[in-house]
Structures are given as structure tokens and as C-alpha cells.
Design a protein around this motif. Structure first.
Motif, PDB file in Angstrom:
ATOM      1  N   TYR A 140     164.467  93.150 -15.870  1.00 41.50           N
ATOM      2  CA  TYR A 140     163.277  92.435 -16.347  1.00 41.50           C
ATOM      3  C   TYR A 140     162.583  93.219 -17.457  1.00 41.50           C
ATOM      4  CZ  TYR A 140     158.277  91.384 -16.420  1.00 41.50           C
ATOM      5  OH  TYR A 140     156.989  91.135 -16.830  1.00 41.50           O
TER       6      TYR A 140
ATOM      7  N   CYS B 220     162.522  91.477 -20.969  1.00 42.66           N
ATOM      8  CA  CYS B 220     161.215  90.867 -21.223  1.00 42.66           C
ATOM      9  C   CYS B 220     160.218  91.833 -21.868  1.00 42.66           C
ATOM     10  CB  CYS B 220     160.630  90.334 -19.904  1.00 42.66           C
ATOM     11  SG  CYS B 220     161.666  89.102 -19.090  1.00 42.66           S
ATOM     12  N   LYS B 221     160.388  93.135 -21.653  1.00 48.89           N
ATOM     13  CA  LYS B 221     159.476  94.138 -22.217  1.00 48.89           C
ATOM     14  C   LYS B 221     160.276  95.224 -22.934  1.00 48.89           C
ATOM     15  CE  LYS B 221     155.925  92.277 -19.965  1.00 48.89           C
ATOM     16  NZ  LYS B 221     154.744  91.653 -20.614  1.00 48.89           N
TER      17      LYS B 221
ATOM     18  N   SER C  89     161.472  86.584  -8.735  1.00 46.57           N
ATOM     19  CA  SER C  89     160.450  86.538  -9.792  1.00 46.57           C
ATOM     20  C   SER C  89     160.972  87.171 -11.074  1.00 46.57           C
ATOM     21  CB  SER C  89     159.186  87.251  -9.325  1.00 46.57           C
ATOM     22  OG  SER C  89     158.668  86.675  -8.145  1.00 46.57           O
ATOM     23  N   SER C  90     161.668  88.302 -10.937  1.00 40.53           N
ATOM     24  CA  SER C  90     162.206  88.978 -12.114  1.00 40.53           C
ATOM     25  C   SER C  90     163.167  88.080 -12.873  1.00 40.53           C
ATOM     26  CB  SER C  90     162.911  90.276 -11.708  1.00 40.53           C
ATOM     27  OG  SER C  90     162.010  91.182 -11.097  1.00 40.53           O
TER      28      SER C  90
ATOM     29  N   PHE D 190     161.462  85.180 -14.867  1.00 44.08           N
ATOM     30  CA  PHE D 190     160.966  85.654 -16.162  1.00 44.08           C
ATOM     31  C   PHE D 190     162.122  85.959 -17.115  1.00 44.08           C
ATOM     32  CE2 PHE D 190     157.195  86.721 -13.536  1.00 44.08           C
ATOM     33  CZ  PHE D 190     156.236  86.071 -14.285  1.00 44.08           C
TER      34      PHE D 190
ATOM     35  N   VAL E  82     163.540  82.612 -18.435  1.00 46.57           N
ATOM     36  CA  VAL E  82     162.598  82.023 -19.394  1.00 46.57           C
ATOM     37  C   VAL E  82     162.666  82.761 -20.720  1.00 46.57           C
ATOM     38  CG1 VAL E  82     160.153  81.653 -19.898  1.00 46.57           C
ATOM     39  CG2 VAL E  82     161.053  81.115 -17.626  1.00 46.57           C
ATOM     40  N   THR E  83     162.725  84.076 -20.684  1.00 46.72           N
ATOM     41  CA  THR E  83     162.798  84.877 -21.905  1.00 46.72           C
ATOM     42  C   THR E  83     164.105  84.633 -22.653  1.00 46.72           C
ATOM     43  OG1 THR E  83     161.424  86.589 -20.893  1.00 46.72           O
ATOM     44  CG2 THR E  83     162.691  87.211 -22.837  1.00 46.72           C
TER      45      THR E  83
END
Length: 240
Positions: A85, A89-90, A179-180, A183, A186-187
Motif C-alpha cells: 500500500y 499509494c504513497k 483495506s490496503s 486503496f 483504486v490507485t
């Protein structure tokens, strides 16, 4: 065993693999090697000789070790999904957040959680009384599914506690993993180029497959209503 030990050897010896992703992969391979070593030797000996027996002490040791490794794997898979994640995502904050110290701490938390769940379950099972020998419908000594076969006392309390323990120690890492990946997906869908989406998805597709297989079998064995014989669980509809 050979594949997992080879992964551990490469992660330890190759400096290019000294990254959080491969550090967690090495931990997972080491854990899987230990899990195979816990179950396979006794199972293979049962295949080779006619006397298929195990002492009560060895049964508890096998159960304790297997529960420890199973609990640790739940959280280790969650830590690996959190690592993916952050990487997808980051990406700009990944190197700052997921440093070597953080990786070691997350792996240590996984092993500590495994020790906690195995210790609590084993201590609860030892409160039962066991009379004589019993036959279990299993290829290794996993006490929770087979506790009715080897105990001569009421097992409902232990089964209830095992269900609660399974929920407490399984759902938090499962929710974190789910949850990870929500996200992450989606990313990935927001990436404009097809090659970029494929590259991002390829970094986590194998881990997602392992998570699906692991949690699927875990819920099938430990969270479904108890069957007198595990072999009676039939996922296929009867032929007409």
C-alpha cells in the motif's frame, strides 16, 4: 522446503534484496519452512509405517507450534499488504515510512501476535481432561478441529474460546489487508497508462493470491460450524 529456503538464502546474501518487500518475503518463506517442518515429518512417517500414533505431549507441541506460525502468518501477510500500500499509494513517502527499523518492528509484531494466540489457545486446551487414546480424522495434530475426538470432557467452552480467538486474531489483519488492497486497486485504476497499471498490479498480484488462499482455507476450517468429520465438508453439489 527447497524453494522457501532458497528465498531466505538469497534475501540474506544478496544486498540488492535488502529492501522491506524482500525482507517480509524472507520472513514469510522462513515461516513456511518452519510450518512444513512442524507437520511433514510426522505425516510422512505415518505414510511409511503402519503405526500412526503420536503422544499427547508431542500433539500439544505440534499444535502450539502450528498455531504460533499460523497466527504470525496472518499478521505478516497484513504487514506485507501495508508495505505494498505504501509503495503504490504513497511512493514519495515510502522510503521515509518503511525504513529498516520499521520493517523489523512490524515483523516482530507478527511473531509476537503468533506467540500470544498459540499460548492462549494451548493453555485453554490443557484445561480439558483427556482419557486414554483417541483417533482423529486428520493428518496432523491440530487440536481445535479434532478436540472432540481426544477429550472426554465438555469441549463447548474451549470451542467457543477458540472461535473468539480466531475472530480476534484473524479479523484485524484481514481488515487491514482488505483495506490496503481496496486503496491499492483504486490507485492502480487511476494510473493513465496500461503498462503502468500492469507494472503496479504485478508487484502485488502474487501476494493477493496467497492472501485469498490462506484466509479461504483458514475460515473453512476454523470459522464454519463444526462437522463431526472434516471429510464430510463437501463444496461440490451432488450429481443428479
Amino acid at each position: 522446503m527447497a524453494g522457501n529456503l532458497l528465498i531466505v538464502f538469497l534475501v540474506v546474501t544478496d544486498r540488492h534484496l535488502h529492501t522491506p518487500m524482500y525482507f517480509f518475503l524472507g520472513n514469510l518463506s522462513f515461516l513456511e519452512s518452519c510450518c512444513s517442518s512442524t507437520v511433514l515429518p510426522n505425516m510422512l512417517s505415518n505414510f511409511l509405517i503402519r503405526e500412526k500414533s503420536i503422544s499427547m505431549r508431542a500433539c500439544f507441541v505440534q499444535f502450539f507450534t502450528f498455531a504460533l506460525l499460523g497466527g504470525a502468518e496472518c499478521y505478516l501477510l497484513a504487514m506485507m499488504s501495508y508495505d505494498r500500500y505504501l509503495a503504490i499509494c504513497k511512493p514519495l513517502h515510502y522510503a521515509t515510512i518503511m525504513n529498516a527499523r520499521m520493517s523489523v518492528q512490524l515483523a516482530a509484531v507478527s511473531w509476537v501476535c503468533g506467540i500470544l494466540v498459540s499460548t492462549s489457545l494451548t493453555m485453554k486446551v490443557t484445561e480439558l481432561s483427556f482419557c486414554g487414546s483417541g483417533e482423529i480424522d486428520h493428518f496432523f495434530c491440530d487440536v481445535i478441529p479434532d478436540i472432540r475426538y481426544i477429550s472426554c470432557s465438555d469441549t463447548h467452552s474451549v470451542e467457543l474460546h477458540s472461535f473468539v480467538y480466531a475472530c480476534v486474531f484473524t479479523f484485524p489483519p484481514f481488515i487491514l489487508t482488505l483495506s490496503s488492497y481496496v486503496f491499492i486497486i483504486v490507485t492502480i485504476l487511476r494510473i493513465p497508462s496500461t503498462s503502468g497499471r500492469q507494472k503496479a498490479f504485478s508487484t502485488c498480484s502474487s501476494h493477493l493470491t496467497v492472501v485469498a488462499l490462506y484466509y479461504g482455507t483458514l475460515m473453512l476450517v476454523y470459522l464454519l460450524p463444526r462437522s463431526r468429520h472434516l471429510s464430510r465438508i463437501n463444496l461440490c453439489p451432488p450429481l443428479s
